[in-house]
Design a protein around this motif. Sequence first.
Motif, mmCIF file in Angstrom:
data_model
loop_
_atom_site.group_PDB
_atom_site.id
_atom_site.type_symbol
_atom_site.label_atom_id
_atom_site.label_comp_id
_atom_site.label_asym_id
_atom_site.label_seq_id
_atom_site.Cartn_x
_atom_site.Cartn_y
_atom_site.Cartn_z
ATOM 1 N N THR A 109 14.775 13.762 12.140
ATOM 2 C CA THR A 109 15.849 13.208 11.349
ATOM 3 C C THR A 109 15.275 11.988 10.630
ATOM 4 O OG1 THR A 109 18.129 12.369 11.446
ATOM 5 C CG2 THR A 109 16.687 11.807 13.294
ATOM 6 N N HIS A 110 16.017 11.386 9.697
ATOM 7 C CA HIS A 110 15.386 10.383 8.825
ATOM 8 C C HIS A 110 16.175 9.077 8.705
ATOM 9 C CE1 HIS A 110 12.531 13.483 7.694
ATOM 10 N NE2 HIS A 110 11.882 12.616 6.946
ATOM 11 N N GLU A 111 16.947 8.715 9.727
ATOM 12 C CA GLU A 111 17.690 7.450 9.658
ATOM 13 C C GLU A 111 16.754 6.247 9.461
ATOM 14 O OE1 GLU A 111 20.478 10.272 11.420
ATOM 15 O OE2 GLU A 111 18.389 9.793 11.865
ATOM 16 N N GLU A 112 15.657 6.231 10.206
ATOM 17 C CA GLU A 112 14.739 5.100 10.124
ATOM 18 C C GLU A 112 14.092 4.989 8.740
ATOM 19 O OE1 GLU A 112 15.349 5.730 14.417
ATOM 20 O OE2 GLU A 112 15.029 7.060 12.710
ATOM 21 N N VAL A 113 13.666 6.119 8.201
ATOM 22 C CA VAL A 113 12.974 6.089 6.904
ATOM 23 C C VAL A 113 13.923 5.654 5.791
ATOM 24 C CG1 VAL A 113 11.670 7.444 5.223
ATOM 25 C CG2 VAL A 113 11.360 7.869 7.666
ATOM 26 N N ILE A 114 15.138 6.203 5.792
ATOM 27 C CA ILE A 114 16.073 5.853 4.716
ATOM 28 C C ILE A 114 16.522 4.398 4.840
ATOM 29 C CG2 ILE A 114 18.227 6.563 5.849
ATOM 30 C CD1 ILE A 114 17.269 7.172 2.156
ATOM 31 N N THR A 115 16.661 3.903 6.077
ATOM 32 C CA THR A 115 17.034 2.500 6.251
ATOM 33 C C THR A 115 15.926 1.592 5.750
ATOM 34 O OG1 THR A 115 18.355 3.102 8.191
ATOM 35 C CG2 THR A 115 17.839 0.776 7.907
ATOM 36 N N TYR A 192 34.885 28.929 9.051
ATOM 37 C CA TYR A 192 34.389 27.750 9.755
ATOM 38 C C TYR A 192 35.550 26.851 10.160
ATOM 39 C CZ TYR A 192 35.456 25.101 5.552
ATOM 40 O OH TYR A 192 36.130 24.522 4.513
ATOM 41 N N ARG A 193 35.269 25.877 11.028
ATOM 42 C CA ARG A 193 36.250 24.872 11.422
ATOM 43 C C ARG A 193 35.551 23.518 11.548
ATOM 44 N NH1 ARG A 193 38.508 28.894 10.680
ATOM 45 N NH2 ARG A 193 40.238 29.882 11.781
ATOM 46 N N PRO A 194 36.111 22.454 10.952
ATOM 47 C CA PRO A 194 35.632 21.102 11.252
ATOM 48 C C PRO A 194 36.299 20.608 12.537
ATOM 49 C CG PRO A 194 37.191 21.066 9.410
ATOM 50 C CD PRO A 194 37.111 22.480 9.879
ATOM 51 N N VAL A 195 35.516 20.018 13.448
ATOM 52 C CA VAL A 195 36.061 19.580 14.735
ATOM 53 C C VAL A 195 35.532 18.191 15.071
ATOM 54 C CG1 VAL A 195 36.205 21.950 15.579
ATOM 55 C CG2 VAL A 195 34.189 20.607 16.125
ATOM 56 N N LEU A 196 36.335 17.417 15.801
ATOM 57 C CA LEU A 196 35.889 16.132 16.324
ATOM 58 C C LEU A 196 34.708 16.350 17.252
ATOM 59 C CD1 LEU A 196 39.343 14.551 17.195
ATOM 60 C CD2 LEU A 196 37.789 13.746 15.416
ATOM 61 N N ALA A 197 33.731 15.432 17.220
ATOM 62 C CA ALA A 197 32.499 15.656 17.977
ATOM 63 C C ALA A 197 31.968 14.355 18.541
ATOM 64 C CB ALA A 197 31.449 16.299 17.073
ATOM 65 N N ASP A 198 31.040 14.501 19.499
ATOM 66 C CA ASP A 198 30.308 13.370 20.049
ATOM 67 C C ASP A 198 29.097 13.087 19.173
ATOM 68 O OD1 ASP A 198 29.826 11.500 22.413
ATOM 69 O OD2 ASP A 198 27.931 12.586 22.295
ATOM 70 N N SER A 199 28.758 11.822 18.990
ATOM 71 C CA SER A 199 27.671 11.458 18.082
ATOM 72 C C SER A 199 26.285 11.642 18.688
ATOM 73 C CB SER A 199 27.843 10.002 17.616
ATOM 74 O OG SER A 199 29.031 9.865 16.878
ATOM 75 N N GLY A 200 26.179 11.681 20.006
ATOM 76 C CA GLY A 200 24.906 11.957 20.657
ATOM 77 C C GLY A 200 23.835 10.937 20.327
ATOM 78 N N ALA A 201 22.589 11.409 20.200
ATOM 79 C CA ALA A 201 21.445 10.509 20.018
ATOM 80 C C ALA A 201 21.432 9.839 18.648
ATOM 81 C CB ALA A 201 20.140 11.274 20.220
ATOM 82 N N ILE A 202 22.176 10.396 17.681
ATOM 83 C CA ILE A 202 22.203 9.796 16.339
ATOM 84 C C ILE A 202 22.912 8.458 16.378
ATOM 85 C CG2 ILE A 202 22.979 10.124 13.955
ATOM 86 C CD1 ILE A 202 20.731 11.992 14.739
#
Length: 567
Positions: A109-115, A192-202
Amino acid sequence: MKSSDFLISTVKEAPNDAQIISHQLMIRAGLISKLASGLYSYLPIGLKIIHKVEKIIREEMNKSKALELLMPVAQPAELWQESKRWEEYGPELLRFKDRHERDFCMGPTHEEVITNIAKQYLRSYKQLPINFYQIQTKFRDEIRPRFGVMRSREFIMKDAYSFHIDEKSLGETYQVMHQTYCNIFDRLGLDYRPVLADSGAIGGDSSHEFHVLAESGEDAICFSDGSSYAANIERAETLPLGKPHAPQQELEIAHTPGVKTIDDVCNLLKISPQKTIKTLIVDGTNDNLIALVLRGDHELNEVKAAKLEGVKNPLQMAEEGKVLKQLGCSFGSIGVVNLDIPIFVDYAAAHLSDFVCGANRDDDHYIGVNWGRDSKKIIASDLRNVVPGDPSPDGNGKIEIKRGVEVGHIFQLGTKYSDSMKANVIGEDGKAVNMNMGCYGIGVTRIIAASIEQNNDDRGIIFPQAIAPFELIIVPINYNKSSRVKELADQLYMDCVDQNIDVLIDDRKERPGIMFADSELLGIPHRLVISDTHADNGKIEYKSRVHPDKVEIDFNEAVSFIINKLD
């Protein structure tokens, strides 16, 4: 496209390790070729489908005013150490050293790079909000890659990251992206269905997953039958059930030699699991023990449990030696009477009266146990997975559970990364403000597998028209032997090309049965068949992939007929 200029590599049998239908059909249809565990090459027809998925995603992301960029797959460890995820992320993060012995990882994933990019180029609140996205390869070193591209180690993902001056702005973009995702999945032809979710490691406080409904899905998703409530089972809440009934039984000891499991207790004492509790022992943050109590027929929700105050995160079951030393009994014999450690009790278990539990010594159980009288220091909590028939958390209707394949996930990250990486801009008051962030991901290659899981029959794939490898296939019988058939087929093919119809003409020297079988296996939505008989009567045979009936139409009207079908 002519088959003679293309690679059609269909096979009759799928490999033995292909367990789910999408994996089997992607191999049989020649979409992918396995290189190693969790690593696949996309053959020309598979890549053609990927490009169609990417085109729809790009169009909708561009409509949302997101800006496309491209970031490296390899990322320096320094960025991940700065965000404090270098160790936290776990073994899925493939770490390696370059020739200079510097630590790197393959980006999952790329959170660090984009930040890091935002730190360099965003200076003022006037530049916000802004949303960047890319479509790029990711790598996660899955411990057990399986199900083909559904859970592979290398995959293609669309990931987007937005930056905001405050939470209000983040919430507004979050809603825009929620609608953008709905637009994308609508255009892809997915149920498809959008559902509430846990954010996990992100990380972050608010998130939604987008699930394609399919029986083979790895995730359980929960719906209310009386409202729009929907959530991943990790996030779906249960409600308190009120005070238990007054005690009707005295507390007694029952001798239960060798009995450890709920089933064994129920068989011996002739009771139902609903009249028992199970006590799980987990590690606390201060190296102490903590008890988690569930009704005998319920399952622990580890995501919920890991968020309890004082519980070690990630959740870790206590070692049996430690439990035996501190509590004096082994697993399967633990109960709540005189248990002198913190006790979290699930709402359903807290509603029980006159129940059975372990006696904190091997080979005995208590019967007639009641809260308050026999165990006072408890904390009622939401600890379990919901089950069908539970009340919906919003108070409207009851819960139903279906299986889903996660194809998208959106997060409100807040300032998790901007705080740790010091990504700030100058606010309207002239002071530095750490930016709020959003994160929005779509599994491009997973979409293809999910679509196949949802759309198939005993003959092969039934692709939605928007992502089918070709919109139309022309099957000319005896193309290489009959000059009349060849002339008509070539004319029809060129007329379709002139109308921008994505058409394949099967000019191979194959029997009609093989060509028909391949067209159905590949999931091409529309088929036209030309033979000498049709050349005689001026007709042509049309067959839809989703309907069994064949119809004959005038040859001269074939192109307009197909255009109407495509519209």
